[in-house]
Design an enzyme around this catalytic site. Structure first.
Site, PDB file in Angstrom:
ATOM      1  N   CYS A 130       0.826  -1.113  -0.023  1.00 53.33           N
ATOM      2  CA  CYS A 130      -0.033   0.174  -0.006  1.00 53.33           C
ATOM      3  C   CYS A 130       0.899   1.115  -0.013  1.00 53.33           C
ATOM      4  O   CYS A 130       1.449   1.532   0.924  1.00 53.33           O
ATOM      5  CB  CYS A 130      -0.871   0.061   1.294  1.00 53.33           C
ATOM      6  SG  CYS A 130      -1.850   1.598   1.482  1.00 53.33           S
ATOM      7  N   CYS A 133      -0.370   4.146   2.214  1.00 56.90           N
ATOM      8  CA  CYS A 133      -0.246   3.862   3.887  1.00 56.90           C
ATOM      9  C   CYS A 133       1.106   4.261   3.896  1.00 56.90           C
ATOM     10  O   CYS A 133       1.344   4.505   5.254  1.00 56.90           O
ATOM     11  CB  CYS A 133      -0.550   2.301   4.049  1.00 56.90           C
ATOM     12  SG  CYS A 133      -2.250   1.956   3.351  1.00 56.90           S
ATOM     13  N   ASP A 134       2.183   3.612   3.383  1.00 57.14           N
ATOM     14  CA  ASP A 134       3.442   3.745   3.662  1.00 57.14           C
ATOM     15  C   ASP A 134       4.672   4.225   2.865  1.00 57.14           C
ATOM     16  O   ASP A 134       5.607   4.587   3.303  1.00 57.14           O
ATOM     17  CB  ASP A 134       3.920   2.090   3.766  1.00 57.14           C
ATOM     18  CG  ASP A 134       3.135   0.971   4.511  1.00 57.14           C
ATOM     19  OD1 ASP A 134       2.660   1.641   5.594  1.00 57.14           O
ATOM     20  OD2 ASP A 134       3.030  -0.012   4.055  1.00 57.14           O
TER      21      ASP A 134
END
Length: 311
Positions: A130, A133-134
């Site tokens: 992701c 997300c990261d």
């Protein structure tokens, strides 16, 4: 005892709940993580009619809000067993058991793994699935995106605003993504592309430090700070083994969303279809809920009406 159980709270499941509640079906929605599904992991959605450009998490919030306004009953938990062939369906989670007349399975897809040495060991330490997300954790770093579809292209474009350099690794000699994304990619200076290339190993002790790539039968090691894997998704159909699937594990159904089992319907990316998009998932959710209502009514199994607030 419920009229309807909806499994999965992505766009298909949330829409199914809205339509079920408006039809006054006594319904429950079961979700194992967060409502909205993979919309929550999408940085920007620009092809959902009426919304222009919108963050995936925001669109999830709007859909959830509509269901909650109608009094949606949401149970958070993992479905571990399903008995669907009998007249009364049984769905078990880790903590509870639910009975219903009808079921809509809208559990979406799960991440497909690369399955190369080093991947499992370094998940969360430079291996990610992701980018939104990261990606923040690798500001100014060199990163790679594995894949050639829309998700990979979107991830690379997103990371190009954060990372110093992004390399896309594509196993084939072409992209499978949409042309407008490919055009944006070509205009982005810090994105490089390697076609006909495979990742053979991801290396590092505590964190990702390099990976080994194979091209033209030759392997070479390159330094890298993070690897974002976006090689597609696959259905989670094993628990629902009574529903017929195709060779890839997708539930067999057409636009009616009906399955081989009376009273069991499927909606969204988990079913056989040509186009898997939010707009088609929403359409499925509405169709499946309408079919579930008709099934309950025809079989005279409706429980006392549930009076709901209207939109």
């Amino acid at each position: 005892m419920f009229d309807l159980i909806v499994i999965g709270a992505g766009p298909a499941g949330l829409t199914a709940m809205v339509y079920a509640l408006r039809a006054r079906l006594n319904s429950i929605l079961i979700e194992r993580e967060a409502c909205g599904g993979k919309m929550n992991l999408t940085n920007e959605i620009s092809n959902y009619p009426g919304c222009g450009k919108i963050e995936g998490a925001k669109l999830s919030e709007y859909m959830l809000r509509d269901a909650e306004r109608l009094g949606a009953n949401i149970e958070y938990g993992e479905v571990i067993e399903a008995n669907l062939n009998e007249k009364i369906k049984i769905i078990r989670t880790e903590k509870n058991e639910f009975n219903s007349v009808s079921v809509i399975v809208s559990n979406g897809l799960k991440t497909r793994y690369l399955k190369c040495p080093g991947e499992d060991k370094l998940i969360g330490r430079g291996v990610s699935y992701c980018a939104t997300c990261d990606g923040f954790f690798f500001k100014g770093k060199k990163t790679a995106v594995i894949g050639g579809g829309n998700t990979a292209l979107e991830d690379a474009l997103y990371l190009s605003n954060i990372c110093s350099e992004v390399t896309i690794i594509v196993r084939k000699n072409y992209f499978k993504g949409e042309k407008f994304l490919i055009d944006l990619l070509k205009e982005t200076e810090n994105i490089n592309v390697l076609f006909e290339t495979e990742v053979k190993e991801i290396k590092g002790e505590k964190f990702v430090t390099s990976f080994i790539l194979e091209k033209n039968d030759q392997e070479n090691e390159f330094p890298i700070d993070a690897v974002f894997i976006a090689i597609g998704q696959q259905p989670e159909s094993k628990i629902f083994s009574e529903i017929n699937t195709d060779d890839l594990g997708y539930f067999i159904s057409d636009e009616s969303c009906m399955t081989n089992i009376d009273g069991v319907f499927v909606a969204g990316d988990c079913r056989t279809k040509d186009l898997r998009q939010i707009v088609t998932a929403v359409s499925d959710g509405a169709s499946a809920a309408e079919k579930a209502f008709k099934y309950c009514k025809q079989n005279k199994h409706l429980i006392a009406p549930v009076f709901t607030k209207q939109l």
